[in-house]
Scaffold this motif. Structure first.
Motif, mmCIF file in Angstrom:
data_model
loop_
_atom_site.group_PDB
_atom_site.id
_atom_site.type_symbol
_atom_site.label_atom_id
_atom_site.label_comp_id
_atom_site.label_asym_id
_atom_site.label_seq_id
_atom_site.Cartn_x
_atom_site.Cartn_y
_atom_site.Cartn_z
ATOM 1 N N GLU A 56 61.328 2.975 86.311
ATOM 2 C CA GLU A 56 61.050 2.151 85.267
ATOM 3 C C GLU A 56 61.935 1.062 84.822
ATOM 4 O OE1 GLU A 56 62.608 5.939 84.801
ATOM 5 O OE2 GLU A 56 61.165 5.839 86.186
ATOM 6 N N ALA A 57 63.265 1.314 85.049
ATOM 7 C CA ALA A 57 64.324 0.131 84.886
ATOM 8 C C ALA A 57 63.706 -1.163 85.760
ATOM 9 C CB ALA A 57 65.666 0.515 85.136
ATOM 10 N N PHE A 58 63.661 -0.918 86.996
ATOM 11 C CA PHE A 58 63.023 -2.063 87.658
ATOM 12 C C PHE A 58 61.798 -2.640 87.031
ATOM 13 C CE2 PHE A 58 65.898 -0.128 91.360
ATOM 14 C CZ PHE A 58 66.602 -1.127 91.291
ATOM 15 N N ARG A 59 60.872 -1.976 86.834
ATOM 16 C CA ARG A 59 59.775 -2.674 86.299
ATOM 17 C C ARG A 59 60.006 -3.478 84.978
ATOM 18 N NH1 ARG A 59 57.142 2.314 88.703
ATOM 19 N NH2 ARG A 59 56.323 1.776 90.243
ATOM 20 N N ALA A 60 60.909 -2.789 84.335
ATOM 21 C CA ALA A 60 61.086 -3.503 82.932
ATOM 22 C C ALA A 60 61.979 -5.121 83.437
ATOM 23 C CB ALA A 60 61.946 -2.787 82.083
ATOM 24 N N ALA A 61 62.375 -4.913 84.378
ATOM 25 C CA ALA A 61 62.849 -6.250 84.940
ATOM 26 C C ALA A 61 62.138 -7.172 85.472
ATOM 27 C CB ALA A 61 64.133 -5.948 85.970
ATOM 28 N N PHE A 62 61.325 -6.772 86.393
ATOM 29 C CA PHE A 62 60.403 -7.876 87.177
ATOM 30 C C PHE A 62 58.956 -8.040 86.495
ATOM 31 C CE2 PHE A 62 63.338 -6.349 90.368
ATOM 32 C CZ PHE A 62 63.817 -7.521 90.678
ATOM 33 N N HIS A 63 58.560 -9.337 86.611
ATOM 34 C CA HIS A 63 57.216 -9.624 86.549
ATOM 35 C C HIS A 63 56.406 -9.091 87.646
ATOM 36 C CE1 HIS A 63 53.504 -11.795 86.391
ATOM 37 N NE2 HIS A 63 53.600 -12.172 85.114
ATOM 38 N N PRO A 64 55.266 -8.278 87.056
ATOM 39 C CA PRO A 64 54.431 -7.680 88.324
ATOM 40 C C PRO A 64 54.173 -8.402 89.473
ATOM 41 C CG PRO A 64 53.502 -7.227 86.222
ATOM 42 C CD PRO A 64 54.547 -8.432 86.038
#
Length: 152
Positions: A56-64
């Motif tokens: 979840e932390a990585f998903r919050a960092a990167f644009h899809p």
């Protein structure tokens, strides 16, 4: 009374969480600490992902649609953000207490920014160059280029 309860709750979280080598990241210098928190947010989420293994932390960092490019042991590596996120284990690394990571620098120009991040691990030192953009009012990493340098 509420503040005492809040402190007790926070202390409980800290003692039940796995031990980390440091906060998820450190401001390497005053210039980085002074960068707008909204710009730092995806970088901090990225470092939290490394410290905790939380997808979840990585998903919050990167644009899809972000892409990651780099070299490791002389080989070119290319992957999508989702491929990268999928590699996260969901738990801190066994050697987390020996790992250090920081935001080396950040430069913001309008709705674009770039940052240099260092991940200093026992066997390898990664240098990440992140390109960020403000998209729909939110800063996200849109590209990551990295170099992995083995220590030996």
């Amino acid at each position: 009374m509420k503040s005492i309860a809040a402190l007790a709750f926070a202390a409980g979280l800290m003692t039940s969480a796995p031990a980390l080598a440091q906060d998820h990241w450190i401001a390497h210098n005053a210039e980085v600490a002074a960068v707008d928190a909204a710009v730092r947010a995806p970088l901090e989420a990225y470092l939290t992902g490394h410290a905790t293994g939380a997808q979840e932390a990585f998903r919050a960092a990167f644009h899809p649609d972000a892409e990651l490019w780099g070299t490791r042991n002389g080989a070119l590596i290319r992957m999508t953000a989702e491929e990268y996120v999928g590699r996260a284990s969901g738990a801190p690394a066994a050697d987390e207490a020996q790992r250090r990571r920081w935001i080396e620098s950040v430069e913001v120009v309008g709705d674009t920014a770039y940052a240099k991040i260092v991940l200093d691990y026992p066997a390898v030192r990664f240098t990440d160059w992140m390109t960020l953009m403000k998209i729909d009012g939110r800063w996200l990493i849109v590209n990551k280029a990295f170099l992995a340098e083995p220590k030996s």
